[in-house]
Structures are given as C-alpha cells and as structure tokens.
Design a protein around this motif. Structure first.
Motif, PDB file in Angstrom:
ATOM      1  N   ALA A 136       0.839  -1.197   0.000  1.00 33.95           N
ATOM      2  CA  ALA A 136       0.000   0.000   0.000  1.00 33.95           C
ATOM      3  C   ALA A 136       0.871   1.243   0.000  1.00 33.95           C
ATOM      4  O   ALA A 136       1.950   1.263   0.605  1.00 33.95           O
ATOM      5  N   VAL A 143      -6.366   4.238  -4.486  1.00 33.33           N
ATOM      6  CA  VAL A 143      -6.636   3.056  -5.312  1.00 33.33           C
ATOM      7  C   VAL A 143      -6.691   3.451  -6.783  1.00 33.33           C
ATOM      8  O   VAL A 143      -6.108   2.796  -7.657  1.00 33.33           O
ATOM      9  N   ALA A 149      -3.263   4.490  -8.212  1.00 31.15           N
ATOM     10  CA  ALA A 149      -2.408   3.316  -8.436  1.00 31.15           C
ATOM     11  C   ALA A 149      -2.967   2.388  -9.515  1.00 31.15           C
ATOM     12  O   ALA A 149      -2.298   1.427  -9.906  1.00 31.15           O
ATOM     13  N   LEU A 163      -5.158   0.199  -9.079  1.00 28.55           N
ATOM     14  CA  LEU A 163      -5.090  -1.094  -8.408  1.00 28.55           C
ATOM     15  C   LEU A 163      -6.020  -2.096  -9.082  1.00 28.55           C
ATOM     16  O   LEU A 163      -7.159  -1.772  -9.410  1.00 28.55           O
ATOM     17  N   PRO A 182      -7.232  -5.384  -7.852  1.00 32.67           N
ATOM     18  CA  PRO A 182      -7.296  -6.380  -6.783  1.00 32.67           C
ATOM     19  C   PRO A 182      -8.026  -7.641  -7.222  1.00 32.67           C
ATOM     20  O   PRO A 182      -8.803  -7.630  -8.183  1.00 32.67           O
ATOM     21  N   TRP A 212      -5.287  -2.871   0.653  1.00 35.10           N
ATOM     22  CA  TRP A 212      -4.361  -3.511  -0.292  1.00 35.10           C
ATOM     23  C   TRP A 212      -4.178  -4.988   0.047  1.00 35.10           C
ATOM     24  O   TRP A 212      -4.129  -5.829  -0.850  1.00 35.10           O
TER      25      TRP A 212
END
Length: 330
Positions: free
Chosen positions: A37, A148, A151, A153, A155, A322
């Motif tokens: 993170a 988030v 980035a 992200l 997931p 994260w």
C-alpha cells in the motif's frame, strides 16, 4: 459515532454459523506478491476535512441527517469519486421524517462474487460539524479510495466503498443498505471494514476485537473477523504502535453487517471514554481525559484532530485494503 446500542446487534455474531471465513492466505508461489500500500499523505486527508468544515459552516454549522450540510457533503465526496473513475450510486431512504442518503462507490474490476467493503458514516450530529465524528473516517476512506484510483489497483476482490447516512440516529443508513440486499448479494460480501473516528485529539489505537481475545464485551465477530483484526494489528506492529481491542458493541455501522454474518473489522481512536494512565503511558496524551472532549459538540471542528493519529490510521486503512483485496476468494 452513534450513542445508540441496538440490543439485537450486540451478540448477533455469536449466534451465526456456517459463514465462510475471509480468505487471507498468501497467493500461490507462482503468483506475484501483492503490491504494498502507498503512504497516504495526511495533508490530502486534512484537505477533505477542511472542505467538510466549510460545508458545515455554510449550512447552519452541521452536516446532520435531513440537513443541507449532509447532502452537500455527499455531493463533495461523490464528485471526487466520479472524477477518479468510480461507479457511484446514491441510495435514498427515509427516516425520522427526512430523506437520507447512502453513497456507494465501486472500483471497476475484481471478483464480483468476492466483495470487500470499506465504510464510514458521513453524517454529523446536529450540534456541530462532526469533523472527527465522523469526518475523519469519511475523509480517510475517501483518500484511500482515491489512492486506489491513482495506483490503478487491480485487486482480486471487488472493492466497494460506502459513506452512510443517519448513523447518528441509530445506524439507519447502513441498516437500510444491508436489510435491502438480496441474500445472494449479501453472500458476496467477504468482509466489511468500518472507520468511525480515527483522529481523536487524545487518541487511542483501538482495533475491533474480531476474536474476543479480551474475553469481555459482545463476543467475537463472525468467522473471518479475527483475520481482519490481525491484518490491521500487523500494520501497527510494523510502525511500533501498540493497540488494544475494542468490542463489537453495536455503536457503529459494522452492526448491521455482523448481524447477518459478514466478517468485520476496523479501527477507532476513542470517543467520550477517558484515557487511563496505562494508556497514556503507552500512547501519550492525557490520562483521565476523554479521548475526544468535543464528542457530539460544536467544538468538533478541524481544530479537534490529532494529525499523527489521523495519519497512522489512514495508512492502516490503506494497508488493510491492499492486503485484504489481494486475497483469493473464500
């Protein structure tokens, strides 16, 4: 944070069975390690708090349910999320003679059958602007959600952030959300993280006691709650900050989730309770003084925030998001 303690929520978790545990095992050796993170700049979180303060000031001094300051707060948060690429939904409900709203924000991607939710209540009491209670949690999860997006992200689990209305009237917004979810949709939620007051001026470092390791209070959370607790505790250990457990006593928006068997966790810096001498030795601050002397009062302004606590708890939120969102489906 609500003063209301719904009796049916206090021990609901102990009567539930057959709930799948939240999967927290590491990925297989062939899979890449989860990304760490980012450090969340506390200045960014404080900028959101200043906006919430300005909204309250312009709207009668509060951001309470049914008042214009609440809807303006929701519009502010929604605009930030929309610009960052979230799919936002405003859920409307009526309680105490006024229309209330929940804001849901889904990050595209992830396993739609394995949802990690992160929530905070956005409303204040009528007496003040509610910058610690609960602008702090609302701003911290907002900046985490924006991190988030920055980035990009990707997931394994699907991420859903929530800002609840009418918590101060007895968890009305989160209860409406959970009660109106079809059972098939409830079963997709593998964990709920709750952040209600994370910047108390005389701060404590409390983590919801998922396994009831302190042996008192409302009992353990649903299966999987202990794993959430451990992830958060691990972060604070990594920065050499000791924590204490806090009970699932039904005072915040995890209540409706644990009542239907959804694993939950989160952090809390303390409300009207007084810091003990032992806690002051451990965490600093003043013994025999409330964690938040401005709890539910007009002085709960931007001056009522402990920057260090806010920074640490926001980074703990990011670490939990994260880490848990990278877990495979249970």
């Amino acid at each position: 944070m609500s003063r209301v303690l719904p009796a049916r929520l206090l021990r609901a978790a102990t009567t539930l069975a057959g709930v799948a545990a939240l999967a927290l095992a590491a990925p297989a050796a062939a899979s890449p390690a989860p990304l760490a993170a980012p450090d969340i700049p506390v200045a960014n979180v404080k900028a959101h708090l200043q906006q919430l303060q300005s909204i309250a000031t312009a709207n009668g001094g509060n951001r309470a349910h049914g008042r214009p300051g609440f809807k303006a707060s929701l519009d502010y948060v929604k605009a930030k999320l929309d610009a960052a690429g979230y799919r936002t939904t405003v859920q409307q409900f009526t309680t105490s003679g006024a229309v209330g709203y929940n804001l849901l924000a889904d990050w595209p991607g992830g396993d739609a059958n394995a949802v990690l939710m992160v929530g905070a209540h956005l409303d204040s009491v009528g007496a003040g602007p509610g910058i610690n209670d609960n602008g702090s949690g609302s701003a911290a999860i907002l900046e985490t959600a924006l991190a988030v997006a920055r980035a990009n992200l990707q997931p394994r689990q699907h991420l859903r952030f929530a800002w609840w209305g009418a918590e101060e009237l007895g968890l009305r917004g989160s209860r409406y959300y959970v009660n109106n979810l079809p059972s098939a949709e409830r079963s997709k939620i593998k964990g709920y993280l709750n952040f209600d007051m994370v910047g108390s001026p005389n701060a404590g470092y409390f983590v919801y006691d998922g396994d009831n390791s302190d042996g008192v209070g409302a009992g353990p959370g649903p299966a999987g709650s202990a794993q959430i607790e451990k992830v958060i505790q691990d972060y604070f250990r990594s920065i050499n900050v000791p924590t204490e457990g806090t009970d699932f006593d039904g005072r915040s928006d995890y209540g409706p989730f644990i009542s239907v068997g959804i694993p939950a966790g989160g952090t809390f810096t303390g409300a009207e309770g007084r810091k003990t001498s032992a806690q002051a030795q451990k965490w600093g601050g003043q013994a025999n003084v409330a964690f938040d002397r401005c709890y539910h009062r007009s002085c709960d302004t931007t001056s009522n925030i402990n920057d260090t606590a806010l920074d640490r708890h926001t980074d703990a939120i990011a670490h939990a998001v994260w880490t848990l969102a990278a877990a495979p489906r249970a």
